[in-house]
Write a protein that holds these residues in place. Sequence first.
Motif, PDB file in Angstrom:
ATOM      1  N   ASN A 125       0.828  -1.215   0.000  1.00  0.00           N
ATOM      2  CA  ASN A 125       0.000   0.000   0.000  1.00  0.00           C
ATOM      3  C   ASN A 125       0.858   1.259   0.000  1.00  0.00           C
ATOM      4  N   ILE A 126       1.938   1.239   0.789  1.00  0.00           N
ATOM      5  CA  ILE A 126       2.834   2.400   0.828  1.00  0.00           C
ATOM      6  C   ILE A 126       3.460   2.638  -0.549  1.00  0.00           C
ATOM      7  N   LEU A 127       3.871   1.546  -1.208  1.00  0.00           N
ATOM      8  CA  LEU A 127       4.559   1.656  -2.494  1.00  0.00           C
ATOM      9  C   LEU A 127       3.589   1.729  -3.668  1.00  0.00           C
ATOM     10  N   LYS A 128       2.291   1.756  -3.376  1.00  0.00           N
ATOM     11  CA  LYS A 128       1.243   1.906  -4.407  1.00  0.00           C
ATOM     12  C   LYS A 128       1.281   0.781  -5.445  1.00  0.00           C
ATOM     13  N   ARG A 167      -0.239  -1.236 -10.655  1.00  0.00           N
ATOM     14  CA  ARG A 167       0.088  -2.564 -11.190  1.00  0.00           C
ATOM     15  C   ARG A 167      -0.372  -2.731 -12.638  1.00  0.00           C
ATOM     16  N   SER A 168      -1.604  -2.363 -12.943  1.00  0.00           N
ATOM     17  CA  SER A 168      -2.132  -2.605 -14.283  1.00  0.00           C
ATOM     18  C   SER A 168      -1.334  -1.832 -15.332  1.00  0.00           C
ATOM     19  N   LEU A 169      -0.954  -0.594 -15.022  1.00  0.00           N
ATOM     20  CA  LEU A 169      -0.165   0.213 -15.954  1.00  0.00           C
ATOM     21  C   LEU A 169       1.193  -0.427 -16.207  1.00  0.00           C
ATOM     22  N   ALA A 170       1.895  -0.786 -15.129  1.00  0.00           N
ATOM     23  CA  ALA A 170       3.233  -1.359 -15.262  1.00  0.00           C
ATOM     24  C   ALA A 170       3.185  -2.735 -15.926  1.00  0.00           C
ATOM     25  N   GLU A 171       2.192  -3.531 -15.560  1.00  0.00           N
ATOM     26  CA  GLU A 171       2.087  -4.882 -16.110  1.00  0.00           C
ATOM     27  C   GLU A 171       1.829  -4.834 -17.618  1.00  0.00           C
ATOM     28  N   ALA A 172       0.935  -3.951 -18.042  1.00  0.00           N
ATOM     29  CA  ALA A 172       0.638  -3.821 -19.470  1.00  0.00           C
ATOM     30  C   ALA A 172       1.878  -3.365 -20.228  1.00  0.00           C
ATOM     31  N   ILE A 181      10.730  -7.624 -12.041  1.00  0.00           N
ATOM     32  CA  ILE A 181      10.753  -6.427 -12.877  1.00  0.00           C
ATOM     33  C   ILE A 181       9.522  -5.573 -12.613  1.00  0.00           C
ATOM     34  N   LEU A 182       8.364  -6.226 -12.481  1.00  0.00           N
ATOM     35  CA  LEU A 182       7.111  -5.518 -12.235  1.00  0.00           C
ATOM     36  C   LEU A 182       7.184  -4.708 -10.948  1.00  0.00           C
ATOM     37  N   PHE A 183       7.748  -5.292  -9.904  1.00  0.00           N
ATOM     38  CA  PHE A 183       7.849  -4.599  -8.618  1.00  0.00           C
ATOM     39  C   PHE A 183       8.683  -3.323  -8.757  1.00  0.00           C
ATOM     40  N   ILE A 184       9.833  -3.429  -9.426  1.00  0.00           N
ATOM     41  CA  ILE A 184      10.709  -2.265  -9.587  1.00  0.00           C
ATOM     42  C   ILE A 184      10.021  -1.182 -10.397  1.00  0.00           C
ATOM     43  N   LEU A 185       9.358  -1.580 -11.469  1.00  0.00           N
ATOM     44  CA  LEU A 185       8.713  -0.589 -12.331  1.00  0.00           C
ATOM     45  C   LEU A 185       7.591   0.132 -11.586  1.00  0.00           C
ATOM     46  N   ILE A 186       6.790  -0.601 -10.828  1.00  0.00           N
ATOM     47  CA  ILE A 186       5.724   0.036 -10.036  1.00  0.00           C
ATOM     48  C   ILE A 186       6.326   0.995  -9.016  1.00  0.00           C
ATOM     49  N   GLN A 200       9.102   2.649  -9.200  1.00  0.00           N
ATOM     50  CA  GLN A 200       9.559   3.878  -9.861  1.00  0.00           C
ATOM     51  C   GLN A 200       8.388   4.758 -10.286  1.00  0.00           C
ATOM     52  N   ILE A 201       7.339   4.148 -10.810  1.00  0.00           N
ATOM     53  CA  ILE A 201       6.168   4.935 -11.206  1.00  0.00           C
ATOM     54  C   ILE A 201       5.589   5.659 -10.003  1.00  0.00           C
ATOM     55  N   GLY A 202       5.511   4.962  -8.875  1.00  0.00           N
ATOM     56  CA  GLY A 202       4.999   5.585  -7.658  1.00  0.00           C
ATOM     57  C   GLY A 202       5.824   6.773  -7.222  1.00  0.00           C
ATOM     58  N   ARG A 203       7.148   6.652  -7.326  1.00  0.00           N
ATOM     59  CA  ARG A 203       8.015   7.768  -6.957  1.00  0.00           C
ATOM     60  C   ARG A 203       7.823   8.944  -7.921  1.00  0.00           C
ATOM     61  N   ILE A 204       7.743   8.637  -9.213  1.00  0.00           N
ATOM     62  CA  ILE A 204       7.551   9.692 -10.213  1.00  0.00           C
ATOM     63  C   ILE A 204       6.254  10.445  -9.957  1.00  0.00           C
ATOM     64  N   GLN A 205       5.187   9.698  -9.692  1.00  0.00           N
ATOM     65  CA  GLN A 205       3.865  10.304  -9.533  1.00  0.00           C
ATOM     66  C   GLN A 205       3.739  11.146  -8.275  1.00  0.00           C
ATOM     67  N   THR A 206       4.666  10.960  -7.341  1.00  0.00           N
ATOM     68  CA  THR A 206       4.668  11.812  -6.141  1.00  0.00           C
ATOM     69  C   THR A 206       5.728  12.910  -6.234  1.00  0.00           C
ATOM     70  N   GLY A 207       6.280  13.098  -7.457  1.00  0.00           N
ATOM     71  CA  GLY A 207       7.201  14.209  -7.679  1.00  0.00           C
ATOM     72  C   GLY A 207       8.650  13.932  -7.363  1.00  0.00           C
ATOM     73  N   HIS A 208       9.045  12.671  -7.268  1.00  0.00           N
ATOM     74  CA  HIS A 208      10.430  12.329  -6.923  1.00  0.00           C
ATOM     75  C   HIS A 208      11.105  11.679  -8.125  1.00  0.00           C
TER      76      HIS A 208
END
Length: 672
Positions: free
Chosen positions: A192-195, A200-205, A226-231, A233-241
Amino acid sequence: MNKQIYALLKKIITTPERPLRLTEISEAFGVSKRTIYNYSEELFDYLTSLGVCETLLFDGKEFRFTGTSAQRSYIIASMNSLTFYEYRLSGRERQFILLCLLICSETPVKNDTLKELLCVSRNTIINDLQAIKLKSKAYHTHFLKSTQDGLWFVGPENDKRTFLLDSLLPDWDYEECFAAQPINPCTLYITNILKIIKYRSLAEACIKQTEVMLDLEISDADFYRILFILIFQIGRIQTGHQAQDIQTSEFPLSLVRFSQAVGDTLKSKVNWISAETAFFIKTLKDMDIVLKINSTPQDSVLFAMIIKEFLQNVSFSYKMDFLSDSLLLEYLCAHISACCHRLQSGKKLENPYLLETQNRYAKDFAIIKQNIYILENGLNISLSDNETAYILMHILASMERGKLNHYVPNILITCSSGMATGNFLAMQITKYFHVQLVDICLAHKAAEMIKNKNIDLIISTVPLDSLPVPSLTVSVLLTETDLTEIRAFLNTLEGKRKISLSDQSRFSAFSLSITLNEKTMFLKLFSSERILLDKEITDWKEGIIAAGELLLWQKKITVNYLQQMIDLVIKYGPYIVIAPGIALAHASPQDGVIEPAISLLRLKQPVAFGNHQYSPVSIILACAVYDTPEYANILIRLMTLLRRPDFSVMMKSADSEAILTYFEKQIMYPSE
């Protein structure tokens, strides 16, 4: 209940088809049989508290779940809702949660909040934080503490990410995170913290799409890693990091290609920058992820360029813009890549719709056949009618998607009295004419605007002089005379853009036109110092070396890039021979492009490039450019130009200055 007991109950209730022997469980969990006996007591206590104790049988030798599917679902739901009071966190689990919370929290976190969350004493929290603090020193990160606000984690973004991943991943259960229920409370809280669920659906697709595009076979274990790492990173990007730049030159090419493809897919959905791609590559390498990408010319920077050139010619035939359909380009790249694999392995493709396609779409099939030589010559392959029919299906599907339009001119609106006037004029223009409104600007900014945008016509409320783009001066309130003049000019533009199928010279001014900025970039690629004429060589390797050294001596490429240009021909054959007597040598930008440049070598005597139909070769160009849309457009125009008969005629006797003059005249800005 702790992690081990939770895992034991999970294993029992998700394996209902057979009993689980005590010996089997003891070996799987790495504990003694006595420990499993002790676990069983807590299991029965927990199930008794739920009122379903009778669903578990244990005779001292084996466990068996005997409950119904409804009872199993009830137990799973109860396990998923356990609090940290009911689920006893280990010290490592607590530190994982604390680290994730402090790095990912957007606000400071107070000790009392942590104590209440984890259901432990204040001293336990202090000790856990001290342990994290000691480890953080190796990652250039640290806590900032405020008596009033609480704690937060500071340091470079890459270091914070690496600290979290290095701490978490060795013990992380990817299967539980993504594929199995129930999920233990610690894992669930961290996801939940790492979103994980949110993205998941975005990264998995994205990963699945890249897997198909590059013809990869990723194992389930690696896919989830790979899916875990990509999610993450997306979570960090979406929070401005955002990540910071990392040098990736020493990383495996397969990881670089995969990561770049993932990044390209994500760019339209999140703010994925090149530094994120670099961090993704580094993390996958550190996790010992090994990807095997089947060998095709798609490893080459020219692969997509050749397909784009094919689409450009098909666009001329249909008078439609297929290049604007990104989905078509993506699907066609994947199809041609798979086609290359089939041809390399000797497999033949049977298209059950071939005859129907040829009969129903006879004219369309003829157009594709007429232009298929671009793919065959560019990739050094032979495409059967079966393959051609499938390519036509992609073209027809693109047409059906309705993304293709007849030529629409690009219009710039300028005014001198404010944006309100410009907007009012633009409203009238778009009401009366089918045009693409590129922008609205003040008159004095028009010159700057057209440098970086492809403008066909400027419509202005004040006269404009000395601009390379034609302009019309109109009233703010369009008169009948204004409308007539605009209509006449647009009709003229439309007439210039039309290209007849019977026109044997398929290289009009439009086919070689680029933006003013791209023309400047194109001309900078060439220099008289990088043109060598009438060089004597013995074979094609020596020719590529001679052309490449013109770039190497001027520090445009590295030695590795020069070697890769040779290795690509050894690996894939003479596909770089793109026209009769002409080869365009290149490698991937990651192999060592220092600064974009092109060299040109004319041989005194032609040399053979294998059995290619355009061999022998007398002109070799060595190309080193970045992987950007601007250079992609430039390469398409360059390859088109190199195939022109007048280029070959000119090259037979021209000196360096004549060659440069030829390029300058033939690569045109639209208004020239």
